[in-house]
Every structure is written in structure tokens, then in C-alpha cells.
Write a protein that holds these residues in place. Structure first.
Motif, PDB file in Angstrom:
ATOM      1  N   SER A 106     -11.561  -3.344  10.259  1.00  0.00           N
ATOM      2  CA  SER A 106     -11.687  -3.713   8.850  1.00  0.00           C
ATOM      3  C   SER A 106     -10.368  -4.255   8.299  1.00  0.00           C
ATOM      4  CB  SER A 106     -12.126  -2.492   8.034  1.00  0.00           C
ATOM      5  OG  SER A 106     -12.036  -2.760   6.650  1.00  0.00           O
ATOM      6  N   GLN A 107     -10.374  -5.528   7.977  1.00  0.00           N
ATOM      7  CA  GLN A 107      -9.197  -6.164   7.387  1.00  0.00           C
ATOM      8  C   GLN A 107      -8.898  -5.581   6.012  1.00  0.00           C
ATOM      9  OE1 GLN A 107     -10.094 -10.404   7.641  1.00  0.00           O
ATOM     10  NE2 GLN A 107     -11.261  -9.905   9.476  1.00  0.00           N
ATOM     11  N   LYS A 108      -9.949  -5.226   5.297  1.00  0.00           N
ATOM     12  CA  LYS A 108      -9.788  -4.631   3.971  1.00  0.00           C
ATOM     13  C   LYS A 108      -9.081  -3.281   4.073  1.00  0.00           C
ATOM     14  CE  LYS A 108     -12.533  -3.908  -0.169  1.00  0.00           C
ATOM     15  NZ  LYS A 108     -13.868  -4.009  -0.754  1.00  0.00           N
ATOM     16  N   ASP A 109      -9.494  -2.436   5.039  1.00  0.00           N
ATOM     17  CA  ASP A 109      -8.833  -1.141   5.227  1.00  0.00           C
ATOM     18  C   ASP A 109      -7.375  -1.325   5.636  1.00  0.00           C
ATOM     19  OD1 ASP A 109     -11.174   0.140   4.582  1.00  0.00           O
ATOM     20  OD2 ASP A 109     -11.653   0.759   6.636  1.00  0.00           O
ATOM     21  N   ALA A 110      -7.116  -2.311   6.483  1.00  0.00           N
ATOM     22  CA  ALA A 110      -5.735  -2.587   6.899  1.00  0.00           C
ATOM     23  C   ALA A 110      -4.905  -3.041   5.697  1.00  0.00           C
ATOM     24  CB  ALA A 110      -5.708  -3.644   8.001  1.00  0.00           C
ATOM     25  N   GLY A 111      -5.474  -3.858   4.834  1.00  0.00           N
ATOM     26  CA  GLY A 111      -4.781  -4.292   3.615  1.00  0.00           C
ATOM     27  C   GLY A 111      -4.459  -3.132   2.700  1.00  0.00           C
ATOM     28  N   HIS A 112      -5.408  -2.201   2.558  1.00  0.00           N
ATOM     29  CA  HIS A 112      -5.163  -1.008   1.741  1.00  0.00           C
ATOM     30  C   HIS A 112      -4.056  -0.154   2.350  1.00  0.00           C
ATOM     31  CE1 HIS A 112      -8.811  -0.893  -1.055  1.00  0.00           C
ATOM     32  NE2 HIS A 112      -8.801  -2.080  -0.486  1.00  0.00           N
ATOM     33  N   TRP A 113      -4.033  -0.064   3.680  1.00  0.00           N
ATOM     34  CA  TRP A 113      -2.974   0.702   4.345  1.00  0.00           C
ATOM     35  C   TRP A 113      -1.599   0.076   4.079  1.00  0.00           C
ATOM     36  CZ3 TRP A 113       0.219  -1.021   8.355  1.00  0.00           C
ATOM     37  CH2 TRP A 113       1.120  -0.056   8.811  1.00  0.00           C
ATOM     38  N   ILE A 114      -1.502  -1.260   4.121  1.00  0.00           N
ATOM     39  CA  ILE A 114      -0.232  -1.938   3.840  1.00  0.00           C
ATOM     40  C   ILE A 114       0.228  -1.613   2.418  1.00  0.00           C
ATOM     41  CG2 ILE A 114       0.879  -4.189   3.525  1.00  0.00           C
ATOM     42  CD1 ILE A 114      -0.945  -5.212   5.842  1.00  0.00           C
ATOM     43  N   ILE A 115      -0.696  -1.655   1.470  1.00  0.00           N
ATOM     44  CA  ILE A 115      -0.359  -1.328   0.082  1.00  0.00           C
ATOM     45  C   ILE A 115       0.190   0.100  -0.013  1.00  0.00           C
ATOM     46  CG2 ILE A 115      -1.354  -0.830  -2.201  1.00  0.00           C
ATOM     47  CD1 ILE A 115      -3.216  -3.265  -1.708  1.00  0.00           C
ATOM     48  N   LYS A 116      -0.522   1.046   0.591  1.00  0.00           N
ATOM     49  CA  LYS A 116      -0.081   2.448   0.532  1.00  0.00           C
ATOM     50  C   LYS A 116       1.288   2.630   1.179  1.00  0.00           C
ATOM     51  CE  LYS A 116      -4.704   4.406   0.521  1.00  0.00           C
ATOM     52  NZ  LYS A 116      -5.720   5.141   1.305  1.00  0.00           N
ATOM     53  N   ALA A 117       1.484   2.026   2.340  1.00  0.00           N
ATOM     54  CA  ALA A 117       2.762   2.170   3.050  1.00  0.00           C
ATOM     55  C   ALA A 117       3.908   1.572   2.241  1.00  0.00           C
ATOM     56  CB  ALA A 117       2.676   1.518   4.432  1.00  0.00           C
ATOM     57  N   CYS A 118       3.678   0.440   1.584  1.00  0.00           N
ATOM     58  CA  CYS A 118       4.716  -0.175   0.749  1.00  0.00           C
ATOM     59  C   CYS A 118       4.958   0.640  -0.514  1.00  0.00           C
ATOM     60  CB  CYS A 118       4.335  -1.613   0.400  1.00  0.00           C
ATOM     61  SG  CYS A 118       4.469  -2.766   1.792  1.00  0.00           S
ATOM     62  N   ASN A 119       3.903   1.223  -1.079  1.00  0.00           N
ATOM     63  CA  ASN A 119       4.067   2.070  -2.263  1.00  0.00           C
ATOM     64  C   ASN A 119       4.942   3.281  -1.965  1.00  0.00           C
ATOM     65  OD1 ASN A 119       2.666   0.495  -4.082  1.00  0.00           O
ATOM     66  ND2 ASN A 119       0.722   1.541  -3.754  1.00  0.00           N
ATOM     67  N   VAL A 120       4.813   3.835  -0.762  1.00  0.00           N
ATOM     68  CA  VAL A 120       5.646   4.975  -0.375  1.00  0.00           C
ATOM     69  C   VAL A 120       7.119   4.578  -0.411  1.00  0.00           C
ATOM     70  CG1 VAL A 120       6.281   6.461   1.580  1.00  0.00           C
ATOM     71  CG2 VAL A 120       3.876   6.147   0.985  1.00  0.00           C
ATOM     72  N   ARG A 121       7.429   3.356  -0.015  1.00  0.00           N
ATOM     73  CA  ARG A 121       8.828   2.888   0.015  1.00  0.00           C
ATOM     74  C   ARG A 121       9.401   2.658  -1.376  1.00  0.00           C
ATOM     75  NH1 ARG A 121      11.204   1.601   5.097  1.00  0.00           N
ATOM     76  NH2 ARG A 121      12.948   1.351   3.698  1.00  0.00           N
ATOM     77  N   GLY A 122       8.561   2.307  -2.344  1.00  0.00           N
ATOM     78  CA  GLY A 122       9.034   2.077  -3.711  1.00  0.00           C
ATOM     79  C   GLY A 122       9.346   0.613  -3.984  1.00  0.00           C
ATOM     80  N   ILE A 123      10.133   0.381  -5.011  1.00  0.00           N
ATOM     81  CA  ILE A 123      10.474  -0.973  -5.444  1.00  0.00           C
ATOM     82  C   ILE A 123      11.386  -1.636  -4.419  1.00  0.00           C
ATOM     83  CG2 ILE A 123      11.526  -2.368  -7.264  1.00  0.00           C
ATOM     84  CD1 ILE A 123       8.972  -0.919  -8.144  1.00  0.00           C
ATOM     85  N   PHE A 124      11.080  -2.896  -4.110  1.00  0.00           N
ATOM     86  CA  PHE A 124      11.876  -3.684  -3.168  1.00  0.00           C
ATOM     87  C   PHE A 124      12.058  -5.076  -3.751  1.00  0.00           C
ATOM     88  CE2 PHE A 124      12.071  -6.833   0.252  1.00  0.00           C
ATOM     89  CZ  PHE A 124      13.163  -6.379   0.959  1.00  0.00           C
ATOM     90  N   ASP A 125      13.291  -5.540  -3.777  1.00  0.00           N
ATOM     91  CA  ASP A 125      13.593  -6.874  -4.283  1.00  0.00           C
ATOM     92  C   ASP A 125      14.212  -7.697  -3.162  1.00  0.00           C
ATOM     93  OD1 ASP A 125      14.312  -9.162  -5.612  1.00  0.00           O
ATOM     94  OD2 ASP A 125      15.461  -8.144  -7.178  1.00  0.00           O
ATOM     95  N   PRO A 126      13.470  -8.656  -2.596  1.00  0.00           N
ATOM     96  CA  PRO A 126      14.012  -9.458  -1.506  1.00  0.00           C
ATOM     97  C   PRO A 126      15.266 -10.243  -1.894  1.00  0.00           C
ATOM     98  CG  PRO A 126      11.701 -10.021  -1.908  1.00  0.00           C
ATOM     99  CD  PRO A 126      12.109  -9.010  -2.932  1.00  0.00           C
ATOM    100  N   ALA A 127      15.432 -10.506  -3.181  1.00  0.00           N
ATOM    101  CA  ALA A 127      16.594 -11.293  -3.625  1.00  0.00           C
ATOM    102  C   ALA A 127      17.901 -10.514  -3.482  1.00  0.00           C
ATOM    103  CB  ALA A 127      16.408 -11.732  -5.074  1.00  0.00           C
ATOM    104  N   THR A 128      17.815  -9.193  -3.474  1.00  0.00           N
ATOM    105  CA  THR A 128      19.040  -8.396  -3.395  1.00  0.00           C
ATOM    106  C   THR A 128      19.129  -7.551  -2.122  1.00  0.00           C
ATOM    107  OG1 THR A 128      18.008  -6.596  -4.635  1.00  0.00           O
ATOM    108  CG2 THR A 128      19.229  -8.250  -5.909  1.00  0.00           C
TER     109      THR A 128
END
Length: 170
Positions: free
Chosen positions: A77-99
Motif C-alpha cells: 500500500s503506497q498510501k500506508d507507506a506515505g502515512h509512515w513517512i509522515i509519522k517518521a518525519c513528525n517524530v523528527r520535528g521541524i526541519f529547514d533545508p535552507a539552514t
């Protein structure tokens, strides 16, 4: 079965994606190919573009998707994988590629101040160890690129003979 729980930084060594975090509804991560990727929540929630992240990279990654995100129709399920990416990134918190401290091809100092050569898909240490980029752990973010030639053994040996410091390839 789902991917194992992330540690406090969202990392798991066996996952093909390295979550970096999110900002303003955009989720940032290192893809299985080593690229810095940024995807909007709407796309990840719907699973749009998720299959492209995992497909054709390796049999191990395809198998990982089937094990972790198996849908009712026997396809992952691509949708489940997408939800997992969201959750994993949320655990990391705010990220700014510019800095963020991101590095690609070049010669850099590692966390112990020894020289390493980032060759696109691998990192080569001064003692000749070749480390796949996905396995290289550092305080900075190593971004993948098209592979370049690795430093020659003869060059490393010659420089090491003339320098007592571990800085190589300068």
C-alpha cells in the motif's frame, strides 16, 4: 507488520528512508536513492509519488515494502507507506533545508575531524574503507549524487607517508 518504532530522532537503520522532519506541510527525507526529497502532506496521504521512491532500487527495498505495507489485495500500500513517512518525519520535528548542514560530493572532515571523500554513492575514509552512503552516520546530512571516481590507493598511501595528521586528499 509495520516498521519498528523510531527512536527519539526517528531513525531506524533498516529503513530505506531517512526522515529529516517537516515544515509548513512539507515532509523532508532522504530517499532510498540518497536524494533529499520534499513531499507535500496531501501527496503522501494519498500515496501519490510514493511508489516511485521505492520501485526499482533493489529487491531488498521491494521486499521491505511488501513486508511493512502489505495491502488487502496482496500489493503493498503506497498510501500506508506515505502515512509512515509522515509519522517518521513528525517524530523528527521541524526541519529547514535552507539552514541544514547538508553535504554532497567533495572532501569533508568526519565527526572525528579525519578527512573523508564523499564520492556520490559512497564515502571513502583515509584508510581506504568504503562505506555505502546509506550506512554513513554523521552529524551532517550526506546527500547522494551521481558516483564519481574514488581516490586512488596510491594517492592515499603517498599522502599518508608525508603527513602525520589524518587529513588526506587535500
Amino acid at each position: 507488520m509495520r516498521p519498528a518504532q523510531a527512536n527519539e530522532k526517528g531513525d531506524r537503520a533498516s529503513d530505506p528512508i531517512v526522515p529529516l522532519g517537516h515544515k509548513n506541510g512539507t515532509y523532508h527525507f532522504i530517499s532510498p536513492s540518497g536524494e533529499l526529497r520534499s513531499m507535500k502532506a496531501e501527496g503522501l496521504e494519498a500515496g501519490r509519488g510514493v511508489k516511485a521512491l521505492f520501485s526499482g532500487i533493489s529487491e531488498e527495498i521491494e521486499s521491505w515494502c511488501h513486508i511493512n505495507f502489505l495491502g488487502s489485495n496482496g500489493v503493498w500500500s503506497q498510501k500506508d507507506a506515505g502515512h509512515w513517512i509522515i509519522k517518521a518525519c513528525n517524530v523528527r520535528g521541524i526541519f529547514d533545508p535552507a539552514t541544514a548542514d547538508m553535504r554532497s560530493i567533495g572532501v569533508w572532515r568526519d565527526d572525528s575531524t579525519r578527512a573523508i571523500a564523499h564520492c556520490g554513492d559512497v564515502v571513502v575514509s583515509a584508510d581506504g574503507n568504503v562505506i555505502p552512503l546509506a550506512e554513513h552516520k554523521a552529524k551532517y546530512i550526506a546527500i547522494g549524487a551521481s558516483p564519481i571516481n574514488r581516490p586512488a590507493d596510491s594517492l592515499r598511501i603517498a599522502i599518508r607517508k608525508h603527513h602525520r595528521e589524518p587529513l588526506i586528499w587535500v
